[in-house]
Design a protein around this motif. Structure first.
Motif: not given
Length: 357
Positions: A311-318, A321-335, A337-343
């Motif tokens: 869904d739309e939230d899962a796509r935003r989370a993906m 997470s992928f961009v901020e983690s430099n391609g090392t993390v892929l998450s579908t949990n927007w709740k 991922v959306g509130v913090k930077k993904v290390e």
């Protein structure tokens, strides 16, 4: 300025070496694919060889490249008249006549088209229902001496078709063909398909169709395993075959109101055994889904499938997470991922480094 190939092609045409002329024009087109004159002249050579669908395609390409070229309209009309497509021929002649008002050939051929159209209309009106569905086909005599016939070359791709009351669907089974390598053109009763993929033999399929179509309403899709072409019927008649034949009986008109949504479309085939094309199509889709890819290709396919079904939230989370983690993390949990930077989270035994600019 004419090239050496074009000059040789013109000389071959003058000497009635039409096949050589077509070959030379094709080579010249390969060197200069935007020159309308080459397509118009190759159309004329194809007309001489009775390669009529090819001639129509060439003339149409010339018109596309140079809409002011009157002779291209004349050659398209000539080929269409030989194919008995008088409505298309008349439209081309009228467009050409507007560009060359002093050319008498246009008015003469327009008159001939109008006479042929009137004859066709009159013959249809005179036919009884029995005459419209029944025609005696003479049996051809079999020669007494055996004749050796060379086997036709096997086509590069297999094609099939099925139909509905309002359209005919043609499927060409060609796997992994880029869309830019496929060209599909439509005429009043012509389908022209060309596939020119790198590393593969060129494929041309240019049948004269069983019935007339509406070119503006036709469309096609290039899929991973096939090319699907949808032809809009000009009339709701049943096509006995895909290609036109003088021996074929006059088709019966379909009563569209009597066809229910639950009825399956007809799948005509030249084979005596009935083939369930729905089952085959389902199998192809299953194979596409289960196709096993290795390495990065397999991983990318896996990610695409997840993204497509999300869904739309899962796509935003993906994406985040992928961009901020430099391609090392892929998450579908927007709740989450959306509130913090993904290390970044590198695999075990590896270290994440930041590169300087």
């Amino acid at each position: 300025m004419a090239s050496a190939l074009e000059t040789k092609a013109k000389e071959a045409f003058i000497d009635d070496h039409f096949e050589l002329a077509v070959d030379l024009y094709s080579q010249a087109i390969g060197q200069n694919p935007k020159r309308a004159e080459l397509y118009a002249d190759r159309a004329q050579a194809n007309i001489k060889l009775n390669n009529l669908p090819e001639a129509v395609a060439d003339a149409s390409k010339a018109i596309e490249l140079d809409p002011s070229m009157s002779k291209a309209y004349l050659r398209k009309a000539t080929a269409c008249m030989k194919l008995e497509e008088y409505q298309t021929a008349k439209a081309a002649l009228e467009a050409g006549a507007a560009l060359a008002p002093g050319e008498s050939r246009f008015s003469k051929l327009i008159k001939e088209c109008e006479e042929r159209i009137a004859e066709e209309t009159g013959e249809l009106l005179k036919q009884t229902p029995e005459e419209a569905t029944t025609k005696v086909v003479p049996v051809k005599a079999v020669p007494s001496d055996p004749v050796t016939v060379a086997a036709p070359a096997k086509p590069s791709y297999r094609h099939e078709f099925y139909q509905k009351p309002e359209e005919v669907v043609v499927t060409i089974f060609a796997k992994g063909i880029p869309r830019e390598c496929v060209r599909v053109d439509y005429g009043e009763q012509i389908l022209s398909v060309a596939i020119n993929a790198p590393g593969k033999d060129a494929y041309h399929f240019q049948p004269r169709l069983f019935g007339k179509i509406i070119p503006d309403k036709c469309r096609y899709d290039v899929l991973s395993t096939k090319i699907e072409i949808r032809l809009a019927k000009a009339e709701p008649i049943h096509w006995i075959s895909l290609e036109y034949s003088r021996e074929a009986a006059v088709p019966q008109r379909i009563n569209a109101s009597s066809v229910t949504a639950n009825q399956r479309p007809a799948y005509p085939s030249s084979k005596p055994k009935r083939v369930d094309w729905d089952k085959i199509e389902a199998q192809v889709k299953k194979e596409e889904k289960e196709e096993q890819l290795d390495g990065d290709a397999g991983l990318n396919k896996f990610f695409r499938e997840i993204y497509q079904d999300a869904d739309e939230d899962a796509r935003r989370a993906m994406q985040k997470s992928f961009v901020e983690s430099n391609g090392t993390v892929l998450s579908t949990n927007w709740k989450e991922v959306g509130v913090k930077k993904v290390e970044g989270s590198p695999p075990d035994g590896m270290e994440l480094k930041k590169w300087g600019h």
